[in-house]
Design a protein around this motif. Structure first.
Motif, PDB file in Angstrom:
ATOM      1  N   SER A  86       0.806  -1.198  -0.033  1.00 16.90           N
ATOM      2  CA  SER A  86      -0.108   0.062  -0.014  1.00 16.90           C
ATOM      3  C   SER A  86       1.001   1.095   0.033  1.00 16.90           C
ATOM      4  CB  SER A  86      -0.967  -0.155   1.390  1.00 16.90           C
ATOM      5  OG  SER A  86      -0.036   0.428   2.324  1.00 16.90           O
ATOM      6  N   PHE A  87       0.395   2.650  -0.230  1.00 20.89           N
ATOM      7  CA  PHE A  87       1.014   3.665  -0.558  1.00 20.89           C
ATOM      8  C   PHE A  87       0.931   4.733   0.628  1.00 20.89           C
ATOM      9  CE2 PHE A  87       1.381   1.395  -4.488  1.00 20.89           C
ATOM     10  CZ  PHE A  87       2.662   1.446  -5.062  1.00 20.89           C
ATOM     11  N   GLN A  88       1.702   5.710   0.643  1.00 21.26           N
ATOM     12  CA  GLN A  88       1.443   6.776   1.703  1.00 21.26           C
ATOM     13  C   GLN A  88       0.139   7.393   1.255  1.00 21.26           C
ATOM     14  OE1 GLN A  88       4.982   9.303   1.172  1.00 21.26           O
ATOM     15  NE2 GLN A  88       5.954   8.384   2.697  1.00 21.26           N
ATOM     16  N   ILE A  89      -0.407   7.730   0.146  1.00 22.83           N
ATOM     17  CA  ILE A  89      -1.368   8.446  -0.459  1.00 22.83           C
ATOM     18  C   ILE A  89      -2.396   7.466  -0.634  1.00 22.83           C
ATOM     19  CG2 ILE A  89      -2.363  10.039  -1.885  1.00 22.83           C
ATOM     20  CD1 ILE A  89       0.748  11.099  -2.532  1.00 22.83           C
ATOM     21  N   SER A  90      -3.546   7.638  -0.020  1.00 22.58           N
ATOM     22  CA  SER A  90      -4.603   6.465  -0.340  1.00 22.58           C
ATOM     23  C   SER A  90      -5.165   6.476  -1.706  1.00 22.58           C
ATOM     24  CB  SER A  90      -5.919   7.030   0.518  1.00 22.58           C
ATOM     25  OG  SER A  90      -6.947   6.047   0.367  1.00 22.58           O
ATOM     26  N   SER A  91      -4.923   5.265  -2.246  1.00 18.67           N
ATOM     27  CA  SER A  91      -5.068   4.795  -3.582  1.00 18.67           C
ATOM     28  C   SER A  91      -6.498   4.248  -3.990  1.00 18.67           C
ATOM     29  CB  SER A  91      -3.834   4.028  -4.113  1.00 18.67           C
ATOM     30  OG  SER A  91      -3.860   2.970  -3.412  1.00 18.67           O
ATOM     31  N   VAL A  92      -7.540   4.529  -3.187  1.00 20.35           N
ATOM     32  CA  VAL A  92      -8.755   3.815  -3.641  1.00 20.35           C
ATOM     33  C   VAL A  92      -9.532   4.799  -4.905  1.00 20.35           C
ATOM     34  CG1 VAL A  92      -8.978   2.938  -1.651  1.00 20.35           C
ATOM     35  CG2 VAL A  92      -9.955   5.167  -1.990  1.00 20.35           C
ATOM     36  N   PHE A  93     -10.622   4.120  -5.515  1.00 17.98           N
ATOM     37  CA  PHE A  93     -11.285   4.571  -6.735  1.00 17.98           C
ATOM     38  C   PHE A  93     -12.272   5.457  -5.737  1.00 17.98           C
ATOM     39  CE2 PHE A  93      -9.586   0.844  -8.658  1.00 17.98           C
ATOM     40  CZ  PHE A  93      -8.926   1.430  -9.984  1.00 17.98           C
ATOM     41  N   PRO A  94     -12.362   6.945  -5.872  1.00 16.18           N
ATOM     42  CA  PRO A  94     -13.143   7.732  -5.153  1.00 16.18           C
ATOM     43  C   PRO A  94     -14.576   7.578  -5.383  1.00 16.18           C
ATOM     44  CG  PRO A  94     -11.803   9.325  -6.550  1.00 16.18           C
ATOM     45  CD  PRO A  94     -11.372   7.709  -6.587  1.00 16.18           C
ATOM     46  N   HIS A  95     -14.877   7.418  -6.768  1.00 16.76           N
ATOM     47  CA  HIS A  95     -16.559   7.498  -7.072  1.00 16.76           C
ATOM     48  C   HIS A  95     -17.084   5.884  -7.207  1.00 16.76           C
ATOM     49  CE1 HIS A  95     -16.030  11.620  -7.029  1.00 16.76           C
ATOM     50  NE2 HIS A  95     -14.779  11.694  -7.944  1.00 16.76           N
ATOM     51  N   LEU A  96     -16.149   4.897  -6.951  1.00 13.51           N
ATOM     52  CA  LEU A  96     -16.800   3.666  -6.626  1.00 13.51           C
ATOM     53  C   LEU A  96     -17.416   3.569  -5.266  1.00 13.51           C
ATOM     54  CD1 LEU A  96     -14.286   1.285  -8.943  1.00 13.51           C
ATOM     55  CD2 LEU A  96     -16.554   2.222  -9.641  1.00 13.51           C
ATOM     56  N   THR A  97     -18.091   2.515  -5.203  1.00 13.44           N
ATOM     57  CA  THR A  97     -18.738   2.562  -3.860  1.00 13.44           C
ATOM     58  C   THR A  97     -17.251   1.553  -3.132  1.00 13.44           C
ATOM     59  OG1 THR A  97     -19.767   0.178  -4.215  1.00 13.44           O
ATOM     60  CG2 THR A  97     -21.039   2.173  -4.548  1.00 13.44           C
ATOM     61  N   VAL A  98     -17.641   1.462  -1.838  1.00 12.18           N
ATOM     62  CA  VAL A  98     -16.470   0.706  -0.787  1.00 12.18           C
ATOM     63  C   VAL A  98     -16.625  -0.734  -1.609  1.00 12.18           C
ATOM     64  CG1 VAL A  98     -16.457  -0.172   1.291  1.00 12.18           C
ATOM     65  CG2 VAL A  98     -16.869   2.365   0.970  1.00 12.18           C
ATOM     66  N   LEU A  99     -17.958  -1.300  -1.610  1.00 14.84           N
ATOM     67  CA  LEU A  99     -17.731  -2.629  -2.278  1.00 14.84           C
ATOM     68  C   LEU A  99     -17.169  -2.790  -3.604  1.00 14.84           C
ATOM     69  CD1 LEU A  99     -19.017  -5.620  -1.824  1.00 14.84           C
ATOM     70  CD2 LEU A  99     -21.086  -4.913  -2.988  1.00 14.84           C
ATOM     71  N   GLU A 100     -17.649  -1.830  -4.492  1.00 18.60           N
ATOM     72  CA  GLU A 100     -16.957  -1.947  -5.849  1.00 18.60           C
ATOM     73  C   GLU A 100     -15.318  -1.801  -5.728  1.00 18.60           C
ATOM     74  OE1 GLU A 100     -20.754  -0.169  -8.180  1.00 18.60           O
ATOM     75  OE2 GLU A 100     -18.978   1.149  -7.451  1.00 18.60           O
ATOM     76  N   ASN A 101     -14.890  -0.968  -4.696  1.00 16.82           N
ATOM     77  CA  ASN A 101     -13.437  -0.875  -4.777  1.00 16.82           C
ATOM     78  C   ASN A 101     -12.697  -2.203  -4.399  1.00 16.82           C
ATOM     79  OD1 ASN A 101     -11.715   1.746  -4.700  1.00 16.82           O
ATOM     80  ND2 ASN A 101     -13.852   2.325  -4.328  1.00 16.82           N
ATOM     81  N   VAL A 102     -13.459  -2.896  -3.392  1.00 18.34           N
ATOM     82  CA  VAL A 102     -12.793  -4.224  -3.165  1.00 18.34           C
ATOM     83  C   VAL A 102     -12.856  -5.331  -4.121  1.00 18.34           C
ATOM     84  CG1 VAL A 102     -12.822  -6.300  -1.382  1.00 18.34           C
ATOM     85  CG2 VAL A 102     -13.155  -3.746  -0.699  1.00 18.34           C
ATOM     86  N   ARG A 103     -14.160  -5.080  -4.884  1.00 18.54           N
ATOM     87  CA  ARG A 103     -14.413  -6.012  -6.005  1.00 18.54           C
ATOM     88  C   ARG A 103     -13.431  -6.138  -7.129  1.00 18.54           C
ATOM     89  NH1 ARG A 103     -20.699  -5.962  -7.824  1.00 18.54           N
ATOM     90  NH2 ARG A 103     -20.075  -4.532  -9.302  1.00 18.54           N
ATOM     91  N   VAL A 104     -12.969  -4.659  -7.246  1.00 16.46           N
ATOM     92  CA  VAL A 104     -12.109  -4.489  -8.497  1.00 16.46           C
ATOM     93  C   VAL A 104     -10.800  -5.362  -8.337  1.00 16.46           C
ATOM     94  CG1 VAL A 104     -10.514  -2.764  -9.702  1.00 16.46           C
ATOM     95  CG2 VAL A 104     -12.908  -2.449  -9.331  1.00 16.46           C
ATOM     96  N   ALA A 105     -10.420  -5.091  -6.726  1.00 15.36           N
ATOM     97  CA  ALA A 105      -9.340  -5.822  -6.413  1.00 15.36           C
ATOM     98  C   ALA A 105      -9.244  -7.278  -6.417  1.00 15.36           C
ATOM     99  CB  ALA A 105      -8.950  -5.376  -5.047  1.00 15.36           C
ATOM    100  N   LEU A 106     -10.735  -7.883  -6.213  1.00 18.15           N
ATOM    101  CA  LEU A 106     -10.859  -9.334  -6.276  1.00 18.15           C
ATOM    102  C   LEU A 106     -10.843  -9.814  -7.706  1.00 18.15           C
ATOM    103  CD1 LEU A 106     -13.564  -9.562  -3.299  1.00 18.15           C
ATOM    104  CD2 LEU A 106     -11.206 -10.687  -3.541  1.00 18.15           C
TER     105      LEU A 106
END
Length: 257
Positions: A86-106
């Motif tokens: 993981s990185f110093q700066i948060s690297s999630v997709f801001p406009h996807l839902t929390v569930l969708e962010n994890v789903r992309v990684a999966l």
């Protein structure tokens, strides 16, 4: 396994046009432990991380993972081995839902990673796994929110969930509590301890109270070289470490109990 260390470096060195950023670092990260890399600003901590994950190529030295030399492997190969960062700066997709962010990684578990054109129905099969990961990081009730709506601390928790989705053997966390208030720091501290229960964690961290409370082993870098190594109790009393931190950081070292 006979080798107690999941990650080792041997005389790891990185030079930039005559400037030695990392100098002959010998690192041994024990399986199932939380290992912290600390040091004053400019000590070479992030450069060391970049070498371990092959965002940078070492000038000399060796990197071994699970006893195998990975010095010349690409960052993609290393990630496939289970070394996930993981990185110093948060690297999630801001406009996807929390569930969708994890789903992309999966999605990488479906053999062909990141196929955004896949039908919703195909991706829905990942929802159960995604919710399990959100439960693990205490974000289950935020699953339907977009990531941009989360507090900074919860965004970092989401990033840890997406890191866990990659099924890491070794998690590298770069400044996981940077820029957080006390409540968020405590949440992330507890979360790291929880997810490290059956994994190995190597972290760069400035917050000495976090390091003191969860790290099994601490390596202190100064000017790119190893200054000291041991438990918090040992390194916090080391005169060379105290001198390296000086001033307010010295006070923080003493007061981190």
């Amino acid at each position: 396994m006979s080798n107690p260390y999941i990650l080792e470096t041997r005389a790891l060195t990185k030079e930039f046009k005559g400037f030695v950023a990392v100098s002959k670092v010998d690192l041994q990260v024990r399986r199932g432990s939380i290992h912290a890399l600390i040091g004053p600003n400019g000590a070479g901590k992030t450069t060391c991380f970049n070498l371990l994950t092959k965002f940078l190529t070492p000038t000399s030295g060796q990197i071994l993972f699970d006893g195998q030399d990975i010095t010349n492997e690409t960052s993609a190969h290393i990630a496939r081995r289970g070394v996930i960062r993981s990185f110093q700066i948060s690297s999630v997709f801001p406009h996807l839902t929390v569930l969708e962010n994890v789903r992309v990684a999966l999605q990488r578990t479906l053999n062909n990673s990141f196929q955004f054109w896949r039908s919703e129905k195909v991706l829905d099969q990942l929802n159960g796994q995604a919710m399990d990961l959100l439960r693990e990081v205490d974000l289950e009730k935020y699953a339907a929110l977009t990531a941009v709506e989360l507090s900074y601390g919860r965004k970092r928790a989401l990033e840890i969930a997406t890191t866990l989705a990659m099924n890491p053997t070794l998690m590298l966390l770069d400044e996981p509590t940077q820029g957080m208030g006390l409540e968020d720091v405590d949440r992330i501290r507890q979360l790291i301890k929880k997810v490290a229960a059956n994994r190995t964690v190597l972290m760069v961290e400035h917050n000495m109270s976090v390091v003191a409370s969860i790290a099994d082993t601490i390596t202190v870098l100064q000017r790119g070289a190893t200054l000291a190594e041991g438990s918090y109790e040992q390194v916090s009393k080391n005169p060379a470490v105290i001198e390296a931190y000086m001033g307010s950081a010295n006070v923080e070292l003493k007061g981190a109990h």
